[in-house]
Design a protein around this motif. Structure first.
Motif, PDB file in Angstrom:
ATOM      1  N   SER A   1      42.325  48.533  85.681  1.00  0.00           N
ATOM      2  CA  SER A   1      43.148  49.300  84.746  1.00  0.00           C
ATOM      3  C   SER A   1      43.989  48.398  83.859  1.00  0.00           C
ATOM      4  N   LEU A   2      43.846  47.075  84.074  1.00  0.00           N
ATOM      5  CA  LEU A   2      44.640  46.083  83.327  1.00  0.00           C
ATOM      6  C   LEU A   2      46.130  46.304  83.514  1.00  0.00           C
ATOM      7  N   GLY A   3      46.491  46.943  84.633  1.00  0.00           N
ATOM      8  CA  GLY A   3      47.897  47.184  84.901  1.00  0.00           C
ATOM      9  C   GLY A   3      48.503  48.262  84.032  1.00  0.00           C
ATOM     10  N   LEU A   4      47.658  49.007  83.306  1.00  0.00           N
ATOM     11  CA  LEU A   4      48.125  50.019  82.370  1.00  0.00           C
ATOM     12  C   LEU A   4      47.303  51.284  82.562  1.00  0.00           C
ATOM     13  N   VAL A   5      47.631  52.250  81.758  1.00  0.00           N
ATOM     14  CA  VAL A   5      46.855  53.482  81.727  1.00  0.00           C
ATOM     15  C   VAL A   5      45.674  53.271  80.782  1.00  0.00           C
ATOM     16  N   ARG A   6      44.455  53.546  81.259  1.00  0.00           N
ATOM     17  CA  ARG A   6      43.269  53.433  80.411  1.00  0.00           C
ATOM     18  C   ARG A   6      43.001  54.796  79.779  1.00  0.00           C
ATOM     19  N   VAL A   7      43.313  54.934  78.514  1.00  0.00           N
ATOM     20  CA  VAL A   7      43.151  56.210  77.822  1.00  0.00           C
ATOM     21  C   VAL A   7      41.748  56.287  77.229  1.00  0.00           C
ATOM     22  N   PRO A   8      41.212  57.490  77.042  1.00  0.00           N
ATOM     23  CA  PRO A   8      39.860  57.614  76.460  1.00  0.00           C
ATOM     24  C   PRO A   8      39.804  57.026  75.051  1.00  0.00           C
ATOM     25  N   GLY A   9      38.666  56.446  74.749  1.00  0.00           N
ATOM     26  CA  GLY A   9      38.489  55.868  73.424  1.00  0.00           C
ATOM     27  C   GLY A   9      37.999  54.433  73.501  1.00  0.00           C
ATOM     28  N   VAL A  10      37.674  53.905  72.342  1.00  0.00           N
ATOM     29  CA  VAL A  10      37.206  52.517  72.231  1.00  0.00           C
ATOM     30  C   VAL A  10      38.190  51.759  71.343  1.00  0.00           C
ATOM     31  N   GLY A  11      38.672  50.633  71.839  1.00  0.00           N
ATOM     32  CA  GLY A  11      39.563  49.777  71.061  1.00  0.00           C
ATOM     33  C   GLY A  11      38.820  48.548  70.565  1.00  0.00           C
ATOM     34  N   LEU A  12      38.732  48.410  69.263  1.00  0.00           N
ATOM     35  CA  LEU A  12      38.113  47.229  68.656  1.00  0.00           C
ATOM     36  C   LEU A  12      39.228  46.256  68.285  1.00  0.00           C
ATOM     37  N   VAL A  13      39.353  45.177  69.058  1.00  0.00           N
ATOM     38  CA  VAL A  13      40.411  44.199  68.858  1.00  0.00           C
ATOM     39  C   VAL A  13      39.843  43.047  68.020  1.00  0.00           C
ATOM     40  N   TYR A  14      40.327  42.908  66.799  1.00  0.00           N
ATOM     41  CA  TYR A  14      39.816  41.867  65.903  1.00  0.00           C
ATOM     42  C   TYR A  14      40.516  40.541  66.178  1.00  0.00           C
TER      43      TYR A  14
ATOM     44  N   PRO B   1      42.166  36.734  73.134  1.00  0.00           N
ATOM     45  CA  PRO B   1      43.187  36.339  72.152  1.00  0.00           C
ATOM     46  C   PRO B   1      44.590  36.708  72.586  1.00  0.00           C
ATOM     47  N   HIS B   2      45.543  35.979  72.040  1.00  0.00           N
ATOM     48  CA  HIS B   2      46.949  36.208  72.362  1.00  0.00           C
ATOM     49  C   HIS B   2      47.407  37.588  71.902  1.00  0.00           C
ATOM     50  N   ILE B   3      46.800  38.099  70.854  1.00  0.00           N
ATOM     51  CA  ILE B   3      47.194  39.405  70.350  1.00  0.00           C
ATOM     52  C   ILE B   3      46.977  40.497  71.400  1.00  0.00           C
ATOM     53  N   PHE B   4      45.960  40.315  72.253  1.00  0.00           N
ATOM     54  CA  PHE B   4      45.677  41.323  73.277  1.00  0.00           C
ATOM     55  C   PHE B   4      46.761  41.323  74.344  1.00  0.00           C
ATOM     56  N   SER B   5      47.155  40.138  74.803  1.00  0.00           N
ATOM     57  CA  SER B   5      48.229  40.082  75.799  1.00  0.00           C
ATOM     58  C   SER B   5      49.539  40.580  75.198  1.00  0.00           C
ATOM     59  N   HIS B   6      49.767  40.277  73.925  1.00  0.00           N
ATOM     60  CA  HIS B   6      50.966  40.760  73.240  1.00  0.00           C
ATOM     61  C   HIS B   6      50.953  42.288  73.161  1.00  0.00           C
ATOM     62  N   PHE B   7      49.773  42.834  72.952  1.00  0.00           N
ATOM     63  CA  PHE B   7      49.637  44.296  72.830  1.00  0.00           C
ATOM     64  C   PHE B   7      49.894  44.993  74.165  1.00  0.00           C
ATOM     65  N   ILE B   8      49.210  44.545  75.221  1.00  0.00           N
ATOM     66  CA  ILE B   8      49.342  45.247  76.501  1.00  0.00           C
ATOM     67  C   ILE B   8      50.680  44.964  77.172  1.00  0.00           C
ATOM     68  N   THR B   9      51.377  43.903  76.726  1.00  0.00           N
ATOM     69  CA  THR B   9      52.701  43.634  77.270  1.00  0.00           C
ATOM     70  C   THR B   9      53.732  44.601  76.710  1.00  0.00           C
TER      71      THR B   9
ATOM     72  N   LEU C   1      52.903  47.701  75.118  1.00  0.00           N
ATOM     73  CA  LEU C   1      52.483  49.101  75.135  1.00  0.00           C
ATOM     74  C   LEU C   1      51.982  49.480  76.521  1.00  0.00           C
ATOM     75  N   PRO C   2      52.193  50.706  76.950  1.00  0.00           N
ATOM     76  CA  PRO C   2      51.850  51.092  78.325  1.00  0.00           C
ATOM     77  C   PRO C   2      50.407  51.547  78.514  1.00  0.00           C
ATOM     78  N   ALA C   3      49.564  51.485  77.500  1.00  0.00           N
ATOM     79  CA  ALA C   3      48.210  52.020  77.635  1.00  0.00           C
ATOM     80  C   ALA C   3      47.236  51.185  76.817  1.00  0.00           C
ATOM     81  N   ILE C   4      45.986  51.223  77.265  1.00  0.00           N
ATOM     82  CA  ILE C   4      44.903  50.555  76.543  1.00  0.00           C
ATOM     83  C   ILE C   4      43.658  51.432  76.678  1.00  0.00           C
ATOM     84  N   HIS C   5      42.735  51.297  75.758  1.00  0.00           N
ATOM     85  CA  HIS C   5      41.558  52.160  75.723  1.00  0.00           C
ATOM     86  C   HIS C   5      40.605  51.866  76.880  1.00  0.00           C
ATOM     87  N   SER C   6      39.799  52.850  77.197  1.00  0.00           N
ATOM     88  CA  SER C   6      38.880  52.731  78.326  1.00  0.00           C
ATOM     89  C   SER C   6      37.819  51.672  78.084  1.00  0.00           C
TER      90      SER C   6
END
Length: 795
Positions: free
Chosen positions: A554-567, A575-583, A585-590
């Motif tokens: 679950s990456l330590g977060l809530v996995r919400v439905p959907g697809v996240g395209l991280v550029y 990438p650092h942007i991903f760790s910055h994002f999940i740090t 925000l409390p949720a990430i896409h499934s």
């Protein structure tokens, strides 16, 4: 005993043995087969002849069409060469012969021998220009300042390169270039200087060509002032730049007939003037008169080289516009039409000036017979417009190449033709060129100073091309060092001679291209420096896979439905942007897909080799990476098409993975699968025992190669069962919504940084970032599904 066969023939009987009959029958059949094979061979030869005849006709047609695109600028030089050669009048009639001899041998040495028969062969799969040469060098040596390439990219079908022996001169040169970063930076700086000078040509060519053509009004209508001529030239220039967004595809069919008619006209007028005024000018074909020209001495004769050099302007546009035609067509057009017509035109003008030396300021229009003056004026104006169009198109192409190499701010690029990807329109550059071109035309108001500026830009481009060609001959062509030395010395002797003459004209207009080039060089250098630092920050701050695995499915977060395209700009790692994002925000896409859009030093990447897909971490994490590779000529598709192709590649990967043994480990290491065509071939053969790809978990980014499975044969249904479940899961997530997550990275200079670095980063780069297009606009990402993640880093 063989049976006897009786046959009646012409009143007599002939007895033939049956075995003999069979033998003769077989011989008859053999003769028939031979006749048939001979007929087939004759038919094949006839078809080959027809194909050769057709290909010859096609080559002639392409040669004719190349006149309008490639040779417009070079062909309009007779409008202003003699005036810029003798701006203060002619003191000695013999100087005309010397100047004509210099023009003849300049055309022979530079455009004919160097560019048409040597430099044009150094194209990158048909692409020309300074960045095309740089791309060739980047493929044969690791000279890119942004090291984002991998050996997987070298497996592309368009990634052509040659290998050389470890102890060869080429290998030593390669190691010398790769040894220090400063040498790579110097090579890129050399390319940027050449590119900036060509952009300066895109400003100066329309100015001098159109102003020279419009100057014909004053010859036949003496009461017209110079201000009216400048006004007419400005109106033509505004009209020219205003119609650029339509592209050349709709009116390009007019270019070749116009330029062809122009060449025929100037050649005919040249023959007429030679016959009527002075046939003795033909002695200028002897190089002795060049020696006599300089022997008479004087600074004016040396500085006149600046005007003579204008006879070879347009060669940089010739090379940059090479992508539209095969090299052989360009060579035929120059040797058969362009070269002889220009020689006749210059010889005719010289013959006229010998009779009327006081008409040197308007030598071209004065030498036209009165009965054809106005038709020739119309043709000259049309040819000047076509010449300007060719240079503007070359500027657009170079800007797009610089953009792909990370050396130019993100600007909008519009493809104006569905048939020719090379025909593009860059709105921002178009209006900048128009403003600067009008400023130059209205500011100088005469051909002399514009000619000085034009000559300075051209000679610097020629010097840059010579230095790059030296490396091309060593690393790409692997020529013997003696041949390289001969080419380099001969080219530099001629070009440095012209360059020394242009130094005397810096204060007479030659400073203009230097100022323009310096401004563009500053912009491109600062932008590339900021891009490089951003990439280095991404590389040094990327997150280890161990940290991701430690978070759990679950990456330590809530996995919400959907697809996240991280550029991201990284082709490996998280990438650092991903760790910055999940740090924060409390949720990430499934389903999470890291998307890396990477530009390679190739002219194009085939569609079937565009995407590379791999899995990151265990299967239950549902994390993938997709690397989309583009060449500097490729068109970035619309978001719908890009997203569709991305998911097709992802589904293909999951299907293939389900047919293979083993799974992915929790390691950060991985492999990226190869071309889609290879995967489709693997899936389509229907045999689960052969041609199956194996996956390892090492960060080698290697293409998957087909191997034969030795054991553990399983049924296709059991192999695909897991894949079908995951495909259904990804499809449901895709239907739930796709969100594009992009980083909005702000670059700042450190507090202890030097003042020039603070100016470059905090002001120049920040300003360019503010006015340039966002990544979302480049990739056509819909705003309703865009999520920007901001972060600041210091350099």
């Amino acid at each position: 005993m063989a049976a006897r066969v009786e046959a009646a023939s012409m009143g007599g009987g002939v007895e033939i043995d049956e075995e003999e009959s069979d033998e003769r029958g077989s011989m008859w059949d053999l003769d028939q087969k031979l006749d048939q094979s001979m007929d087939e061979e004759a038919g094949r030869l006839r078809n080959m002849y027809r194909e050769k005849k057709f290909s010859a006709l096609l080559l002639l047609q392409l040669s004719f069409q190349s006149l309008g695109v490639v040779y417009g600028d070079l062909g309009t030089s007779p409008l202003y060469v003699f005036y810029n050669t003798f701006p203060h009048g002619i003191k000695d009639p013999e100087d005309i012969i010397g100047a004509l001899s210099l023009i003849i041998y300049s055309l022979t040495l530079i455009p004919l021998l160097k560019y048409v028969f040597v430099v044009c062969k150094a194209n990158d799969n048909g692409q020309g220009g300074t960045f095309a040469l740089y791309s060739l060098l980047c493929r044969h040596a690791k000279v890119k300042t942004i090291q984002n390439q991998h050996r997987t990219d070298e497996e592309l079908t368009t990634y052509s390169r040659t290998t050389f022996h470890e102890h060869s001169f080429a290998a030593k040169t390669k190691r010398w270039l790769e040894k220090h970063t400063s040498r790579k930076t110097a090579l890129l700086g050399l390319v940027l200087v050449g590119t900036c000078m060509v952009i300066g040509d895109g400003i100066l060519t329309p100015a001098i060509s159109v102003l020279s053509a419009a100057g014909g009004l004053r010859v036949n209508l003496p009461h017209i002032s110079n201000g009216v001529v400048v006004f007419v030239a400005v109106v033509i220039l505004v009209s020219l730049f205003s119609v650029q967004h339509y592209g050349t595809d709709r009116v390009g069919w007019l270019f070749a007939p116009i330029v062809f008619l122009w060449f025929l006209s100037i050649a005919s007028i040249g023959i007429y003037n030679i016959w009527k005024h002075d046939t003795s000018v033909l002695k200028a074909f002897s190089p002795v008169y060049i020696y006599r020209y300089f022997k008479r001495g004087g600074r004016d004769r040396w500085t006149s080289l600046g005007g003579i050099m204008l006879s070879i302007t347009g060669i940089e546009a010739l090379f940059a516009d090479l992508s539209h035609f095969p090299v052989s067509a360009v060579q035929i057009a120059f040797t058969v039409i362009v070269f002889p017509c220009l020689l006749l035109a210059y010889s005719g003008q010289a013959a006229y000036i010998r009779r009327h030396p006081d008409h040197v300021a308007d030598a071209f229009y004065r030498s036209i017979p009165g009965s054809v003056y106005w038709p020739m004026f119309i043709i000259a104006t049309a040819a000047a417009i076509v010449a300007s169009q060719a240079t503007i198109s070359a500027t657009f192409s170079l800007v797009k190449q610089a953009l792909a190499h990370g050396c130019f701010p993100r600007v909008k690029v519009v493809h104006t033709s569905r048939k020719f990807l090379g025909q593009i329109y860059v709105p921002d550059i178009n209006w900048i060129l128009m403003i600067l071109c009008i400023a130059v035309t209205a500011g100088f108001k005469n051909q002399s100073q514009i000619g000085n500026a034009y000559g300075t830009a051209v000679v610097i481009v020629m010097l840059v091309t010579t230095l790059l060609m030296t490396l091309i001959m060593i690393l790409v062509w692997r020529c013997h060092w003696v041949l390289v030395l001969i080419f380099t010395i001969l080219s530099l002797v001629v070009e440095c001679t012209y360059f020394s003459a242009m130094l005397f004209k810096i204060d007479q207009g030659g400073w203009v291209p230097l100022v323009i080039a310096a401004a563009f060089l500053l912009i491109m250098s600062v932008w590339h420096y900021g891009t490089l630092k951003r990439y280095e920050f991404e590389m040094h701050s990327k997150v280890s896979m161990a940290w991701i695995v430690g978070l759990g499915p679950s990456l330590g977060l809530v996995r919400v439905p959907g697809v996240g395209l991280v550029y991201t700009e990284l082709a490996s790692g998280v990438p650092h942007i991903f760790s910055h994002f999940i740090t924060n925000l409390p949720a990430i896409h499934s389903v999470v897909v890291f998307v890396c859009v990477k530009n390679l030093p190739v002219y194009t990447v085939p569609e079937e080799e565009r995407f590379l897909v791999k899995r990151i971490g265990p299967k239950n994490f549902h994390m993938f990476r997709c690397v989309a590779r583009y060449g500097y000529r490729d068109l970035h598709k619309k978001d719908d098409d890009f997203e569709k192709r991305l998911f097709e590649s992802l589904f293909l990967y999951v299907r293939l993975e389900s047919m293979m043994e083993g799974g992915c480990s929790d390691s950060d290491e991985y492999s990226i699968c190869g071309s889609q065509q290879q995967l489709k071939d693997t899936l389509g053969n229907g045999n689960e025992n052969e041609n199956l790809a194996t996956f390892d978990t090492f960060d080698s980014i290697e293409s998957i190669t087909p191997v034969k499975r030795v054991s553990h044969t399983v049924t296709a249904s059991s192999q695909m069962s897991g894949g079908v479940d995951e495909l259904e899961f990804i499809n449901r997530c895709r239907d739930a919504g796709v969100v594009h997550i992009m980083g909005n990275t702000v670059v700042r200079a450190r507090r202890e940084a030097r003042f020039y670095k603070k100016i470059a980063i905090d002001y120049v780069y920040a300003f360019l970032r503010k006015i340039c297009r966002e990544h979302s606009a480049i990739y056509n990402v819909p705003q309703e599904s865009l999520l920007n993640v901001g972060q600041i880093f210091y350099v």
